[in-house]
Enzyme design. Structure first.
Site, short mmCIF file in Angstrom:
data_model
loop_
_atom_site.label_atom_id
_atom_site.label_comp_id
_atom_site.label_asym_id
_atom_site.label_seq_id
_atom_site.Cartn_x
_atom_site.Cartn_y
_atom_site.Cartn_z
N CYS A 106 0.86 -1.24 0.20
CA CYS A 106 -0.04 0.30 0.22
C CYS A 106 1.18 1.04 0.30
O CYS A 106 1.61 1.46 -0.58
CB CYS A 106 -0.90 0.38 1.24
SG CYS A 106 -2.54 1.26 0.79
N HIS A 107 0.61 2.04 0.61
CA HIS A 107 1.66 3.10 1.57
C HIS A 107 3.05 2.70 1.74
O HIS A 107 4.01 4.22 1.26
CB HIS A 107 0.95 4.30 2.14
CG HIS A 107 -0.45 5.17 1.67
ND1 HIS A 107 -1.30 4.69 1.01
CD2 HIS A 107 -0.86 6.16 0.35
CE1 HIS A 107 -2.44 5.26 0.34
NE2 HIS A 107 -1.59 6.14 0.24
#
Length: 180
Positions: A106-107
């Site tokens: 994800c991030h």
């Protein structure tokens, strides 16, 4: 195999911590929650507070050479906090310098960008990181999971919580190859 799971004191996406950690434990690995402070971390379900988890080791008191691999869970705030902590950034960079495998979802690649380890790497992430990854010298792809072998270590990345099953299978396979 001893696997570090690095999370900031606040902001980790709970499912991106708990599912990979459970998968690693179910595969017989020792998982260690590493953070920038002792005590507990506060996880989130998107923007809502979720569970808390006890910290096993503090990043400033441990080192990459005591682990076989690293998992970086996401959440928007988690990697943003981590990339502002030089000890956390150095800890991540050390895994690359020592050729140890790393998995990020994800991030989480924001921390990899800060560690300056993405040149000539091919990876995926949450789509909003695409430009940041390109600016850091990496190539962004929109795939459920990407295993990159360009560089001193293998890097496993995924885009989002919906990719967790593929992410866990991929990093466990890569980590097992490293151990073998």
């Amino acid at each position: 195999m001893r696997i570090a799971f690095l999370a900031a004191p606040e902001g980790v996406e709970q499912v991106e911590l708990t599912e990979p950690r459970k998968a690693a434990q179910d595969a017989g690995h020792e998982t260690v929650l590493v953070s920038t402070k002792s005590g507990e971390i506060q996880a989130f379900d998107h923007l809502d507070k979720a569970g808390t988890f006890p910290v096993d080791e503090v990043v400033g008191d441990t080192s990459a050479d005591t682990f076989d691999a690293l998992v970086l869970p996401g959440g928007v705030a988690n990697p943003d906090f981590l990339r502002m902590d030089e000890k956390a950034v150095s800890f991540v960079r050390d895994f690359f310098e020592q050729g140890r495998p790393v998995a990020a979802i994800c991030h989480a690649p924001w921390t990899l960008i800060e560690a300056d380890v993405l040149r000539e790497r091919v990876l995926t992430s949450w789509p909003s990181l695409r430009t940041d990854i390109r600016n850091a010298g990496g190539t962004w792809v929109d795939e459920q999971v990407k295993i990159c072998e360009n560089g001193p270590n293998k890097l496993v990345t995924s885009r989002k919580p919906d990719d967790l099953k593929a992410f866990c299978e991929a990093f466990l396979d890569v980590f097992a190859q490293q151990a073998g």
